[in-house]
Write an enzyme that holds these catalytic residues in place. Structure first.
Site, PDB file in Angstrom:
ATOM      1  N   HIS A 347      54.550  26.633  28.125  1.00  0.00           N
ATOM      2  CA  HIS A 347      54.867  27.774  28.798  1.00  0.00           C
ATOM      3  C   HIS A 347      56.258  28.297  27.963  1.00  0.00           C
ATOM      4  O   HIS A 347      57.151  27.324  27.881  1.00  0.00           O
ATOM      5  CB  HIS A 347      54.943  27.776  30.278  1.00  0.00           C
ATOM      6  CG  HIS A 347      55.284  29.161  31.028  1.00  0.00           C
ATOM      7  ND1 HIS A 347      56.366  29.941  31.013  1.00  0.00           N
ATOM      8  CD2 HIS A 347      54.398  30.005  31.694  1.00  0.00           C
ATOM      9  CE1 HIS A 347      56.416  30.867  31.646  1.00  0.00           C
ATOM     10  NE2 HIS A 347      55.268  31.092  32.140  1.00  0.00           N
ATOM     11  N   ASP A 424      56.597  19.671  33.348  1.00  0.00           N
ATOM     12  CA  ASP A 424      56.606  20.969  34.024  1.00  0.00           C
ATOM     13  C   ASP A 424      55.364  20.502  34.773  1.00  0.00           C
ATOM     14  O   ASP A 424      54.225  20.858  34.118  1.00  0.00           O
ATOM     15  CB  ASP A 424      56.505  22.084  32.945  1.00  0.00           C
ATOM     16  CG  ASP A 424      56.238  23.291  33.551  1.00  0.00           C
ATOM     17  OD1 ASP A 424      55.945  23.240  34.743  1.00  0.00           O
ATOM     18  OD2 ASP A 424      55.885  24.503  32.575  1.00  0.00           O
ATOM     19  N   GLN A 427      51.431  24.012  36.871  1.00  0.00           N
ATOM     20  CA  GLN A 427      50.042  24.300  36.902  1.00  0.00           C
ATOM     21  C   GLN A 427      49.178  23.022  37.460  1.00  0.00           C
ATOM     22  O   GLN A 427      47.998  23.039  37.589  1.00  0.00           O
ATOM     23  CB  GLN A 427      49.428  24.722  35.610  1.00  0.00           C
ATOM     24  CG  GLN A 427      50.074  25.786  35.241  1.00  0.00           C
ATOM     25  CD  GLN A 427      49.682  27.140  36.136  1.00  0.00           C
ATOM     26  OE1 GLN A 427      48.745  27.093  36.542  1.00  0.00           O
ATOM     27  NE2 GLN A 427      50.353  28.220  36.021  1.00  0.00           N
ATOM     28  N   LYS A 450      52.674  28.907  42.953  1.00  0.00           N
ATOM     29  CA  LYS A 450      51.653  28.263  42.556  1.00  0.00           C
ATOM     30  C   LYS A 450      50.940  27.389  43.276  1.00  0.00           C
ATOM     31  O   LYS A 450      49.723  26.717  43.014  1.00  0.00           O
ATOM     32  CB  LYS A 450      51.928  27.648  41.334  1.00  0.00           C
ATOM     33  CG  LYS A 450      52.655  28.338  40.139  1.00  0.00           C
ATOM     34  CD  LYS A 450      51.673  29.483  39.489  1.00  0.00           C
ATOM     35  CE  LYS A 450      52.575  30.537  38.452  1.00  0.00           C
ATOM     36  NZ  LYS A 450      53.037  29.767  37.322  1.00  0.00           N
ATOM     37  N   CYS A 588      52.482  34.202  28.747  1.00  0.00           N
ATOM     38  CA  CYS A 588      53.908  33.615  28.594  1.00  0.00           C
ATOM     39  C   CYS A 588      53.887  32.257  27.789  1.00  0.00           C
ATOM     40  O   CYS A 588      54.475  30.988  27.955  1.00  0.00           O
ATOM     41  CB  CYS A 588      54.733  33.445  29.898  1.00  0.00           C
ATOM     42  SG  CYS A 588      55.011  34.930  30.659  1.00  0.00           S
TER      43      CYS A 588
END
Length: 632
Positions: A347, A424, A427, A450, A588
């Protein structure tokens, strides 16, 4: 009011006062109507549940031995809970009790109220219900056996919200959950709740606060059966209609997830009963707000299986978390000639901060390639690692493709070369169990919205030794220890990174979202979503001219695709006219979308509240687009 003893004439810590008449059960003011209860059996089961708490939390020395309880629910005979807890009785809706004698729940542990994971505290008692006998005062909570301090009066509200249509058990009410360290005694003049680290690494319930799944091959599960329709009823927006009456089909979960009633109710309760700034006042409202805020930090620590809640920093989201590491750690440790390694999957939030750091320091940014399925090429990744590698940053799950990266292996390989690793997890956290100790990453970042929580709140997990050597990124109130005009000293982590007034209520809401997810069971969620993903993949491939982008063997619930003859944005607008919400664009993540030869794709992303019927609606709409064009 009559109470039931434990068999030895004792009705103290760990024993529930019980109506001898079998009157309706009242939990935190909610009367649950139904057939009379077996009082002796209820007491026995309740005490067994208290004893089952981690490290015997809340058990007094006189608590009697009780026999084991079999079965998944210890209070399966109770009626289902209502859609909304409004203080009225379940059943006839009148709010009145058929008998004047009520069973009162009066068990408190370490200053924490009985709470249901993912739940908001219960409402005030129904004023129309029959009052308790005035001569029977409410039992006071015992002092925290670990600290010797009395709990704050913030413990007066019970979290009793549950999944729609499910039956309540003591475990679901949170009575077996390890509570956070109690507030300091108000008489001591201190409401600062950050004095001690809270460790979760030794608790069996610390891995997300949920029971461990059954061993492979046993044919049993520690989690309840997954009922997607019951889950959907917990998300009011899923019943929304758009464009003049079309039912909403929400397939944009990678952009943001919807929020269960438990989260919204918890936010409402915070603003109605706990609202205050935290840490900096000696009044009860500050104690309530601080308890709620720090309890949310503890919940995040358990959810990630972090060794201590002092390794949990609240930020606005994953983007701010990554920037915090880039600025606070990167500026101090990255120099000219060093290398930062990322992947093609990232991202923009995990690209741009490292580009900026490289431009500022003279370091080099290197990028790991992916294969045609969208999976990281580990052999090429290792070739990029070397003595100059200072940092590796990569996504646990790709937001554009859904690829699940081999995170543990990638972390181990980076550490072998002496590099630090940031993952990260924006997700990942809503789809799979995350264990930062097992991953051994140095930092892990995710956003609350999220994972069914509020917007404007996120988390940076960091190893304690790293966090406490990183200088603060922003200065202001709360993060300081002492300020003079000559110098300033700072609080230890995590407070040193939380300058100013935090998003207090949103942090509390995030804690409620994690409770909710854990109560369902992340393994249940993962299994259901994987089945739904397989079904959706199979069905989408039947649409003429549709091409999936990202087909890695290990994927989470993301389906990116293009449709021959149509721009992604056209398809997105046409689907919206059928009530189907998807994302159309570069997500993104322009580098990875361009890697596959496109400027944009259509992305349908799934959550555990989506259904096969919704997939069918999507597929049928796409077929109509192919046959009739974008004007459906």
């Amino acid at each position: 009011m009559p109470t039931a003893s434990n068999g030895n004439g004792h009705s103290g810590n760990g024993v529930i006062p019980i109506s001898e008449s079998g009157a309706p059960l009242v939990l935190g003011g909610l009367a649950i109507a139904g057939s009379p209860l077996d009082v002796a059996e209820l007491e026995r089961l309740a005490n067994e549940m208290f004893r089952a708490g981690p490290e015997g939390a809340g058990l007094g020395p006189d608590t009697p031995d009780v026999p084991e309880v079999s079965g998944e629910s210890i209070m399966g005979e109770l009626p289902v809970v209502p859609d909304r807890l409004n203080g009225t009785a379940v059943g006839d809706g009148s709010g009145s009790s058929p008998e004047p004698e009520l069973l009162q729940w009066a068990y408190l542990v370490d200053g924490a109220v009985p709470s249901s994971p993912g739940a908001a505290p219960a409402v005030e008692p129904d004023p129309r219900a029959a009052p308790a006998t005035p001569s029977a005062p409410k039992p006071m909570p015992a002092a925290d056996p670990r600290t010797g301090s009395a709990p704050s009066s913030a413990a007066g509200a019970a979290d009793l919200f549950a999944l729609h249509g499910e039956r309540l058990s003591l475990a679901e009410l949170g009575l077996a959950e390890v509570p956070r360290v109690s507030a300091a005694d108000p008489a001591a003049g201190s409401y600062y709740f950050m004095d001690e680290s809270r460790s979760f690494a030794t608790s069996e319930t610390s891995r997300g606060g949920a029971p461990s799944p059954a061993a492979p091959g046993t044919g049993t599960s520690a989690y309840p059966a997954f009922d997607v329709q019951a889950v959907r009823r917990d998300f009011p927006v899923l019943a929304e209609h758009v464009h003049g009456g079309l039912p909403l089909v929400w397939l944009d979960n990678a952009a943001t997830t919807q929020k269960p009633t438990a989260v919204m109710s918890r936010l409402d309760y915070f603003y109605s009963h706990e609202n205050s700034n935290v840490h900096r006042a000696a009044h009860e409202m500050a104690a309530r707000a601080t308890d709620a805020y720090e309890a949310a930090r503890d919940k995040v620590a358990r959810f990630l299986h972090a060794p201590s809640s002092d390794e949990i920093v609240f930020v606005r989201g994953a983007t701010e978390a990554i920037n915090l590491v880039a600025q606070a750690w990167g500026r101090q440790n990255v120099r000219a000639g060093d290398e930062i390694v990322i992947t093609w999957l990232e991202h923009h939030a995990n690209i741009v901060p490292w580009q900026q750091l490289c431009q500022e320091t003279g370091a080099t940014l290197r990028v790991v390639p992916v294969d045609q399925s969208g999976q990281v090429m580990l052999d090429e990744y290792e070739k990029l690692l070397g003595p100059s590698t200072r940092l590796v940053a990569f996504s646990h799950v790709s937001n554009a493709l859904g690829t699940v990266t081999p995170a543990r292996e990638m972390v181990e390989m980076a550490h072998r070369y002496g590099a630090r690793v940031l993952v990260d997890g924006a997700q990942a956290v809503s789809h799979m169990r995350v264990d930062v100790q097992d991953l051994d990453c140095d930092w892990y970042a995710f956003s609350g919205h999220k994972v069914f929580g509020p917007t404007g709140i996120g988390v940076l997990y960091g190893k304690a030794d790293l966090l406490n050597t990183m200088p603060p990124w922003q200065g202001g109130g709360n993060m300081i220890r002492d300020v003079t005009f000559e110098r300033t000293s700072y609080q230890p982590a995590p407070v040193r990174f939380e300058a100013g007034t935090a998003s207090i209520a949103d942090a509390v809401g995030l804690g409620a979202a994690l409770d909710y997810l854990q109560r369902i069971g992340i393994e249940n969620v993962n299994r259901y979503e994987q089945d739904l993903l397989a079904y959706a993949t199979e069905q989408l491939l039947t649409v003429p001219g549709l091409h999936l982008i990202g087909t890695a063997p290990e994927k989470a619930s993301v389906l990116s695709f293009v449709l021959d003859g149509f721009e992604a944005e056209e398809v997105g607008r046409a689907l919206d006219q059928k009530g189907i919400a998807v994302r159309a664009g570069h997500h993104c993540a322009q580098p990875i979308v361009r890697h596959f030869g496109h400027e944009s794709t259509v992305r349908a992303s799934l959550a555990f509240y989506n259904t096969c019927a919704e997939v069918d609606t999507l597929v049928e709409a796409l077929r109509q687009i192919v046959m009739r064009g974008v004007q459906l």
